[in-house]
Design an enzyme around this catalytic site. Structure first.
Site, PDB file in Angstrom:
ATOM      1  N   GLU A  23       0.861  -1.192   0.000  1.00 51.43           N
ATOM      2  CA  GLU A  23       0.000   0.000   0.000  1.00 51.43           C
ATOM      3  C   GLU A  23       0.902   1.249   0.000  1.00 51.43           C
ATOM      4  O   GLU A  23       1.685   1.441   0.924  1.00 51.43           O
ATOM      5  CB  GLU A  23      -0.900  -0.025   1.245  1.00 51.43           C
ATOM      6  N   ARG A  27     -13.263  -1.287   4.353  1.00 52.96           N
ATOM      7  CA  ARG A  27     -13.841   0.035   4.592  1.00 52.96           C
ATOM      8  C   ARG A  27     -14.508   0.580   3.320  1.00 52.96           C
ATOM      9  O   ARG A  27     -15.622   1.093   3.345  1.00 52.96           O
ATOM     10  CB  ARG A  27     -12.711   0.973   5.006  1.00 52.96           C
ATOM     11  N   TYR A  28     -13.839   0.424   2.177  1.00 54.71           N
ATOM     12  CA  TYR A  28     -14.381   0.938   0.919  1.00 54.71           C
ATOM     13  C   TYR A  28     -15.680   0.201   0.574  1.00 54.71           C
ATOM     14  O   TYR A  28     -16.656   0.796   0.117  1.00 54.71           O
ATOM     15  CB  TYR A  28     -13.332   0.746  -0.191  1.00 54.71           C
ATOM     16  N   ASP A  37       4.587   0.754  -5.031  1.00 54.20           N
ATOM     17  CA  ASP A  37       3.726   0.378  -6.151  1.00 54.20           C
ATOM     18  C   ASP A  37       3.685  -1.155  -6.264  1.00 54.20           C
ATOM     19  O   ASP A  37       4.725  -1.799  -6.406  1.00 54.20           O
ATOM     20  CB  ASP A  37       4.332   1.011  -7.417  1.00 54.20           C
ATOM     21  N   ASP A  72      -8.699   1.209  -6.995  1.00 55.44           N
ATOM     22  CA  ASP A  72      -9.215   2.468  -7.552  1.00 55.44           C
ATOM     23  C   ASP A  72      -9.819   2.181  -8.934  1.00 55.44           C
ATOM     24  O   ASP A  72      -9.143   1.640  -9.806  1.00 55.44           O
ATOM     25  CB  ASP A  72      -8.083   3.490  -7.671  1.00 55.44           C
TER      26      ASP A  72
END
Ligand SMILES: C[S@@+](CC[C@H](N)C(=O)[O-])C[C@H]1O[C@@H](n2cnc3c(N)ncnc32)[C@H](O)[C@@H]1O
Length: 226
Positions: free
Chosen positions: A79, A203-204, A106, A128
């Site tokens: 992360e 969480r997302y 990354d 994302d």
């Protein structure tokens, strides 16, 4: 390889407690990527335990829950967002988790540095979505990383992905279904519409569900060698 992360790497201000965790705890568990050459996964833990990798763990809820539920596994979290790393360190400290390693970088560089067949599980949960067409090339799940996931998983190993973006779900399937060594595990719609019980929420995901967005859960198995 070139390392480039889109999005935030650091919040404007970290609380003192989070700064302490980054200063004191992170060095104990951080794995730095070499400038050249690969990582020997046998050096990550004192024993030859099976390794699981979570890419983009965010606040680390899922990773910490899996580490607590599977103390015999070694969990690597990757992360680049430092505030998320600090949150995971807080969970690890509170739960005294000893089977976590963290790469603050990354994930594509980490994937490239790992040897074939070294992972038992890979998680990519709510990456994302980059919904605009001109940003699709930024997505972490794409044909190149799909080939890397197949290379890195041991035979019988599992890849788990989730998203609340239906366009990204389709793109994930388009990237993964042609990979000969990976087999999608869904047999009925419930298999990709419902999160399996041994898959703690993130969480997302909770935000997506509160906003009424349905989520897709994908599980792929690495085929045994013929
Ligand atoms: C939408 S968030 C989801 C976080 C978490 N998985 C969840 O479900 O709550 C996507 C995460 O991927 C991370 N990320 C973005 N680019 C990355 C990269 N190249 N390698 C690893 N993680 C990345 C971001 O920092 C962010 O924490």
């Amino acid at each position: 390889m070139q390392r480039f992360v889109y999005g935030r790497r650091r919040s404007k201000r970290l609380r003192p407690g989070r700064r302490r965790l980054l200063a004191e705890r992170l060095p104990e568990v951080q794995v730095a990527l070499p400038e050249s050459g690969g990582i020997d996964p046998r050096t990550l833990f004192p024993d030859a335990r099976p390794l699981w990798l979570e890419i983009g763990f965010g606040g680390g809820e899922h990773l910490a829950a899996q580490a607590a539920a599977h103390p015999d596994r070694g969990l690597i979290g990757c992360e680049p967002y430092v505030s998320g790393v600090a949150r995971l360190l807080a969970l690890a400290e509170a739960q005294e988790l000893a089977n976590l390693r963290i790469v603050v970088d990354d994930a594509r560089a980490l994937l490239a540095a790992l040897p074939d067949g070294c992972l038992e599980r890979i998680f990519v949960l709510f990456p994302d979505p980059w919904p605009k067409a001109r940003h699709h090339k930024r997505r972490i799940v794409n044909p190149a990383t799909a080939a890397q996931f197949a290379r890195l998983l041991q035979p019988g190993g599992e890849l788990r992905l989730a998203t609340d973006d239906m366009g990204y779900a389709r793109a994930m399937l388009l990237a993964l279904l042609p990979v000969r060594d990976l087999c999608w595990q869904a047999e009925r719609p419930a298999d990709w519409r419902m999160r399996p019980p041994d898959w703690p929420p993130t969480r997302y995901e909770e935000k997506a569900q509160s906003a009424g967005r349905p989520c897709v859960y994908l599980r792929f198995r690495r085929r045994a060698q013929p």
